[in-house]
Design an enzyme around this catalytic site. Structure first.
Site, short mmCIF file in Angstrom:
data_model
loop_
_atom_site.label_atom_id
_atom_site.label_comp_id
_atom_site.label_asym_id
_atom_site.label_seq_id
_atom_site.Cartn_x
_atom_site.Cartn_y
_atom_site.Cartn_z
N SER A 146 0.81 -1.23 0.00
CA SER A 146 0.00 0.00 0.00
C SER A 146 0.84 1.27 0.00
CB SER A 146 -0.94 0.00 1.21
OG SER A 146 -0.21 0.01 2.41
N LYS B 17 -7.02 3.65 8.02
CA LYS B 17 -6.14 4.67 7.43
C LYS B 17 -6.82 6.04 7.42
CE LYS B 17 -3.66 1.31 4.57
NZ LYS B 17 -3.41 0.78 3.22
#
Length: 832
Positions: free
Chosen positions: A713, A756
């Site tokens: 990511s 996140k």
């Protein structure tokens, strides 16, 4: 009937007591015995009742006289002819007997000695003479008196038959004396020296330790042969018991030594109990059998339990197998086979309970309400296997207790963290010493019901080694299609777990094997927002800490601003555990002031927090960003929630080498190389001089180098940092990114979006860039969680740099990356 052959050789500690054994046992000749026993019986006799003694003709016995009537009789008789009648009471517990309480057959006795005792009572030594029968009682005061008649025994055998019988009696009696440790050996001499057949039987009958009724029966027996037969029965029984006792002693003695005396006595007692059929183990077996009859068991379990009980009956209690079988049967009988809690299928009540105990967590609450609704409609269904997955401190474990309360079920919890032995789940084989069932069966026994809520805590932290893989053992437990016939290694019986509601908790799904993960319904419980933490603190944490620290509700108050300050500046977590500790510290500080009398009530404001918790521990990550090119802000997922990740890039003159530091895994290193390849391919469009790749070394670093980092990511963030350093354009300070990149320039989706996004909000980020395919994940996040945070989606990397990089460069890249001809020549030479 247990008998004991004993002899009286002394009576009371007194100067007039017998001096030796022979004086206690008068050895009468047949003529003396006949003269004694056939002496005339007076027509009227004073009667002395005896409680626990039967007097036989010719036998001398000491008797303690304590009752008033008996004392009066003894005194008068001793002063006269010393002849009295002795009869035995029917009930020895009667203190003041009447005519009906006395036997009608007794013995004429002569008082030999009268001894005064220190307590005022009298002891008399009497000798039996002849047997009499009471015709009628004539008085009971001051003592009993009765009209009597003689009741002589009939000598119905003579000659050889009599001699053989007497010899048999003597041999048996001597054998008993020799084998009994409680009878002096002189008694054998006395028995052999008795010549009178009648006196021999009377002497033996007097010393048999049998019931008074049996002795009275011997006294009343009319014929000599019948009397002889009864006495021989008692002697044979005594001899058999002595032989058995000797056999037991011999058997046990071989297993013991001098230091095991206590053990020896216990073993002897047990062996005797076994022979008599009165052992305690047999009673224990009967208890188990009774419990088995009362317990409602499935047919297959009942058959096994009955078979094991039969084995238990035949197994010696000293055998190691006895305890194993006993424990096994107990486990079968203690388990709830057909006992269930009645589910409280009230959806409103369940919703109220879940809301009372936990703030938010709407997805989890919705799933529980759905389960209850289906159970209410269908009335019988297999329980789902739920897995609460999320960072620590968000309420996964405590949620299980709330679910059990909402369903009105028993709750059991055990932690799987660190378990490495497969037997912890499935149990041990019964052949092992100390074997036990696995934790699943143990929890069922503890719950006492067949449909509890069982929480498998920390399922992601199960290990495996040479003792097996516990996660593989869980495959059957956590499969609704299989767990109705779960088999434990210890029980070796099919047990139904289909009604159990299993709830697992995990911080990370990566360490859970795929087959096990597939059997569970994963419910993600992400971290809390600032607003949620504030509400949790106000509704749950502050009231709890006020109570635990001895305060009253009117002695302390915290406003929302104070709570937000604690959350922002003193905690950095997804859950609320540390927030709970900080609130506890504030409450303790206020409690100290209240206890010292410094104040009665404290309204804690934001400016007071530093007084209780010290200097600010955490600062906004926005303040930590640098304004130089080459620094990008990424978003990362960790088992403890989301976090922001700085990626730094710098260049120095060299030969185009790439250095990567910061404990990066292989996937992140590959993402860095992908970014460089993409930038090389599009250098002209982006405005990167080719010399930047040939004659400058690139160094990529991710701070917190002691913490390992990996995952795809960070691809977009890496490319942004590298592009920033090569174009000399700064990355915008209020933007964070996440996403995976490809050589074709695509931005691929990643996981952990909610964590996140929450991390970005905590860090003060204003805008996040996410992959286009993660738009569906953002849709699941509540609007109040996202708040004023802007979200932009990327499908390709072409537009990324214009969005994330400042428009103006700090330096002109073409000028910055110029190198001298000498440097170029040096690099070419090194490569050759």
């Amino acid at each position: 009937m247990r008998t004991r052959f004993s002899l009286i050789n002394k009576f009371d500690e007194n100067e007039d007591q017998f001096d030796d054994f022979e004086q206690a046992i008068p050895l009468l000749s047949e003529e003396e015995e006949r003269a004694l026993t056939e002496s005339a019986v007076p027509e009227s006799l004073p009667i002395l009742p005896l409680k626990n003694t039967v007097l036989f003709p010719g036998v001398v016995v000491p008797i303690t006289v304590g009752r008033d009537r008996s004392l009066a009789l003894v005194k008068e008789a001793y002063a006269g002819d010393r002849i009295i009648g002795v009869v035995t009471q029917k009930d020895m517990d009667v203190e003041e007997p009447t005519y009906d309480d006395l036997h009608t057959v007794g013995t004429v006795a002569q008082i030999l000695k009268l001894i005064k005792m220190p307590d005022g009572s009298r002891s008399v030594v009497i000798q039996g003479k002849s047997i009499f029968k009471v015709k009628e009682f004539t008085q009971d005061q001051p003592y009993f008196r009765a009209n009597t008649e003689a009741s002589p025994k009939e000598m119905d055998i003579q000659g050889i038959e009599l001699s053989a019988s007497i010899r048999n009696v003597k041999e048996t009696a001597v054998d008993i004396i020799n084998k009994s440790p409680n009878i002096p050996t002189e008694a054998a001499v006395a028995v052999n020296n008795i010549n009178s057949p009648v006196f021999l039987l009377n002497f033996i009958a007097s010393n048999l330790n049998v019931d008074i009724e049996d002795k009275q029966d011997l006294l009343e027996t009319v014929t000599f042969s019948e009397n002889l037969e009864k006495i021989m029965e008692f002697l044979e029984e005594e001899l058999q018991l002595l032989n058995m006792s000797e056999k037991i002693r011999t058997k046990v003695k071989s297993d013991i030594d001098d230091q095991q005396r206590e053990f020896y006595l216990r073993q002897q007692m047990k062996a005797i109990q076994e022979e008599l059929g009165e052992d305690a183990e047999q009673q224990e077996v009967e208890k188990l059998r009774t419990k088995l009859k009362e317990k409602k068991l499935p047919e297959h379990a009942k058959e096994v339990a009955e078979k094991e009980l039969q084995r238990l009956e035949m197994t010696p209690n000293a055998s190691p197998n006895y305890g194993i079988i006993h424990s096994y049967v107990e486990w079968i009988l203690d388990l709830p086979w057909d006992e269930y809690s009645e589910d409280k299928l009230d959806l409103e009540f369940a919703r109220t309970v879940l809301d009372e105990d936990h703030y938010g967590l709407e997805k989890v609450k919705k799933r529980i309400i759905e389960y209850l609704a289906v159970l209410k409609l269908k009335e019988d269904m297999k329980a789902p296997i739920l897995c609460f997955y999320g960072p620590p401190g968000v309420g996964k474990t405590s949620l299980g207790k709330s679910i059990a309360r909402a369903l009105n079920r028993e709750f059991e919890r055990f932690s799987l963290g660190g378990i490495r032995d497969e037997a912890e789940i499935r149990g041990h084989r019964r052949t092992y010493i100390g074997a036990l069932p696995g934790r699943i069966i143990r929890s069922m026994k503890k719950a006492g019901k067949g449909n509890p809520v069982i929480m498998l805590d920390e399922i992601d932290k199960v290990g495996s080694d040479y003792r097996g893989d516990p996660t593989s053992a869980l495959l059957e437990v956590l499969d609704p299609e299989q767990n109705d016939t779960f088999s434990d290694n210890y029980l070796e019986l099919e047990y139904d777990l289909s009604k159990v509601l299993f709830i697992a908790t995990a911080n990370s799904l990566d360490t859970i094997p795929a087959p096990l993960r597939d059997r569970m319904e994963i419910i993600n419980i992400s971290g809390y927002t600032l607003e949620e933490k504030t509400q949790i603190a106000r509704k749950y944490l502050i009231p709890k800490q006020i109570k635990e620290n001895g305060l009253k509700e009117d002695q302390i108050s915290l406003d929302d601003e104070s709570i937000e300050k604690i959350v922002d500046e003193y905690t950095r977590e997804s859950g609320v555990r540390n927030l709970d500790r900080q609130i506890a510290a504030v409450c303790r500080g206020v409690a100290a002031k209240v206890a010292s009398g410094e104040l009665e009530m404290h309204d804690v404001k934001a400016e007071d927090i530093q007084e209780f918790l010290g200097k600010q521990k955490y600062f906004s990550d926005v303040a930590e960003r640098t304004t130089v090119p080459g620094v990008a802000t990424g978003l990362a997922w960790t088992p403890f929630g989301g976090d922001i990740l700085f990626i730094e890039a710098s260049v120095s003159k060299g030969s185009g080498k790439l250095n990567i530091t910061g404990q990066l895994g292989d996937v992140m290193k590959e993402s860095a190389m992908l970014a460089i390849s993409y930038l090389k391919a599009h250098a002209e469009d982006i405005g990167i001089p080719q010399d930047a790749f040939k004659y400058w070394d690139l160094h990529i670093h991710v701070p917190a180098g002691a913490v390992p980092k990996d995952g795809p990511s960070a691809g977009v963030s890496l490319m942004s940092a590298i592009a920033s350093i090569f174009t000399q354009r700064k990355v915008k300070g209020n933007i964070a990114l996440t996403g995976e990149i490809t050589l074709r320039g695509l931005v691929l989706p990643v996981g952990g979006i909610k964590e996140k996004v929450l991390a970005a909000k905590r860090a003060g980020i204003k805008k996040v860039l996410l992959p286009q395919k993660n738009e569906k994940d953002v849709a699941e996040i509540e609007d109040d969680v996202i708040g004023d945070l802007k979200v932009q989606y990327l499908e390709r990397m072409d537009s990324l740099l214009d969005i994330i990089l400042e428009k103006d460069a700090v330096r002109d890249a073409s000028e910055f990356f110029k190198v001298s001809e000498e440097h170029k020549s040096s690099v070419k030479k090194k490569k050759k």
